[in-house]
Design an enzyme around this catalytic site. Structure first.
Site, PDB file in Angstrom:
ATOM      1  N   GLY A 164       0.790  -1.218   0.000  1.00  0.00           N
ATOM      2  CA  GLY A 164       0.000   0.000   0.000  1.00  0.00           C
ATOM      3  C   GLY A 164       0.825   1.271   0.000  1.00  0.00           C
ATOM      4  N   GLY A 165       2.087   1.181  -0.414  1.00  0.00           N
ATOM      5  CA  GLY A 165       2.927   2.369  -0.488  1.00  0.00           C
ATOM      6  C   GLY A 165       3.593   2.755   0.822  1.00  0.00           C
ATOM      7  N   LYS A 201      16.801  -0.377  -7.770  1.00  0.00           N
ATOM      8  CA  LYS A 201      16.926   0.671  -8.773  1.00  0.00           C
ATOM      9  C   LYS A 201      15.531   1.214  -9.065  1.00  0.00           C
ATOM     10  CE  LYS A 201      18.756   2.957 -12.325  1.00  0.00           C
ATOM     11  NZ  LYS A 201      19.702   4.078 -12.129  1.00  0.00           N
ATOM     12  N   ASN A 290       0.910 -11.122  -5.237  1.00  0.00           N
ATOM     13  CA  ASN A 290      -0.240 -11.005  -4.343  1.00  0.00           C
ATOM     14  C   ASN A 290      -0.892 -12.377  -4.237  1.00  0.00           C
ATOM     15  OD1 ASN A 290      -0.438  -8.187  -3.501  1.00  0.00           O
ATOM     16  ND2 ASN A 290      -0.618  -7.781  -5.682  1.00  0.00           N
ATOM     17  N   ARG A 292      -3.643 -13.703  -3.325  1.00  0.00           N
ATOM     18  CA  ARG A 292      -5.083 -13.565  -3.067  1.00  0.00           C
ATOM     19  C   ARG A 292      -5.769 -13.130  -4.357  1.00  0.00           C
ATOM     20  NH1 ARG A 292      -5.178  -8.092  -3.434  1.00  0.00           N
ATOM     21  NH2 ARG A 292      -3.433  -6.933  -2.536  1.00  0.00           N
TER      22      ARG A 292
END
Length: 451
Positions: A164-165, A201, A290, A292
């Site tokens: 989520g950042g 990077k 992910n 899910r």
């Protein structure tokens, strides 16, 4: 065949799973917090049990309460949806210990792919391209500086337990790296109780491309198209589409091969997504997996004609993936807009409250996944997404036009939504030409009050 599936989630995804189970003739159990007592998933499930107050930690993240609900209702399987406990290895392990099928991967796989540094190492071992960076967890900012000097700036710091950042910082030079290291570490510790970081990077203007995979317990893994998820705000997706306008058939097959190799490397079971970054030269690199079902899974369903939730359930009850599914051809183009209860005129401030009027679009090639309705009160405790609008047309240009028309038909009163913002994106010449990347919204000029 499962006797009964408990859905350990809420909102539109819970309703989506109920519909799939109904078609498979499997009874369902909804769990809900006191804030969700009037939600549609509670109404349409065969049984419903309140598991706690509005706070997620005391309800949708309360494993003992959920397991008690499964025991009381004699549910022999639990579908976690996305978010909450969907990628929680402890929950998967507890389900296994109680002989309840967790409709997601085993805890070993969740742990393997949940740790970003370990996931990167696993992908490298099966020749999936990875972004240049640290081999494992950074031990100090001094090590980070030495590595950044070697691979060249810009670089990005990421929390190994992140999502989520959170716990991410870009650095264009050494000073930014030193400052960003401490900030990312503190944020990661606060969000995940794990301050471990790794470094990569930073790719300039990459596209976010993900491949949908499905794997059964008989050794079969298939790739079901790619999704373009480059339109993001603060690492949260707003508009997704399938296929990507940047992917030709040759590149698609390379992405498929890499995704399947990655899934097989961790003995994956069920529905999952391998996410890549695609650079301006056409080279792609593994980003994360992910473990899910994804929020944006409907765009894949629209272009392949497969119900991913039903197939996910079938894989977990021991069925084989049909052979024809390994040769799926993408049909047309699909776009999804996430409708969030936010005010784009006020920096996307959350807009909970009562929906006084609610009308969703319809017509050929239009799908709406939502749990909202007129009179529904949006609680402030959870994610702000209230609907997903998905369209399909023969090509991308027509899909954009169809989505613009669908958004024009939306009537949502009593709250603010992200729709005006998305309308302006759809009208942007660069978006329409396919000139997009993950930093697209950083330079996009939104005009409040229009759209």
């Amino acid at each position: 065949m499962f006797k009964k599936i408990l859905i350990a989630n809420r909102g539109e995804i819970a309703l989506r799973i109920i519909r799939a189970c109904r078609e498979l003739n499997i009874p369902t159990v909804a769990v809900y917090s006191t804030a969700d007592s009037l939600s549609l998933h509670v109404k349409f499930a065969d049984e419903a049990i309140c598991i706690g107050p509005a706070e997620s930690s005391k309800s949708y993240l309360n494993i003992p309460a959920i397991m008690s609900a499964a025991e009381i209702t004699a549910a022999d399987a639990i579908h976690p949806g996305y978010g909450f406990l969907a990628e929680n290895a402890e929950f998967s392990s507890i389900c296994r210990d109680h002989k309840v099928t967790f409709i997601g991967p085993p805890p070993e796989t969740i742990n393997s792919m949940g740790d970003k540094a370990n996931a990167k190492h696993t992908m490298k071992s099966v020749n999936v391209p990875v972004i240049p960076g640290s081999e494992g967890i950074l031990i100090s900012h001094t090590q980070a500086m030495a590595l950044a000097k070697e691979i060249g700036y810009p670089v990005i710091l990421k929390a190994t337990a992140g999502g989520g950042g959170k716990g991410m910082r870009r650095a264009n030079d050494q000073d930014e790296l030193i400052n960003g290291y401490n900030m990312a570490q503190q944020e990661a510790m606060s969000a995940f109780k794990n301050g471990d970081l790794y470094l990569e990077k930073y790719l300039v203007k990459p596209r976010h491309i993900e491949v949908q995979i499905l794997a059964d317990s008989h050794g079969n893994t298939v790739a079901l198209g790619e999704r373009e998820c480059s339109i993001q705000r603060r690492h949260q997706k707003l508009i997704e589409e399938s296929p990507s306008s940047a992917v030709n058939e040759e590149l698609r097959q390379k992405l498929y091969a890499a995704a399947i190799a990655g899934a097989k490397a961790v003995n994956y079971l069920g529905a999952g997504t391998i996410e890549f970054l695609l650079d301006t030269k056409g080279d792609f690199y593994f980003m994360e997996m992910n473990t899910r079902i994804q929020v944006e899974h409907p765009v894949t369903e629209m272009v392949v004609g497969v119900d991913l939730i039903k197939e996910q359930i079938r894989c977990h009850r021991g069925e084989k993936i049909p052979e024809w599914m390994g040769n799926m051809k993408l049909r047309g183009h699909s776009i999804e807009c996430r409708v969030n209860a936010e005010n784009p005129d006020k920096n996307f401030m959350p807009s909970p409250g009562v929906i006084t009027s609610f009308h969703m679009p319809g017509g050929k090639g239009v799908r709406v996944d939502t749990h909202a309705y007129a009179g529904y009160s949006i609680p402030p405790n959870y994610d702000s997404m209230i609907a997903k609008i998905i369209v399909r047309s023969p090509n991308r240009a027509e899909a954009i036009q169809r989505m613009k028309g669908a958004l024009d038909e939306c009537i949502i009163e009593g709250i603010h939504t992200s729709i005006p913002f998305q309308k302006q994106i759809l009208n942007d010449p660069k978006f329409q030409s396919g000139d997009i990347h993950t930093g697209f919204l950083e330079t996009f000029e939104y005009k409040p009050g229009k759209g």
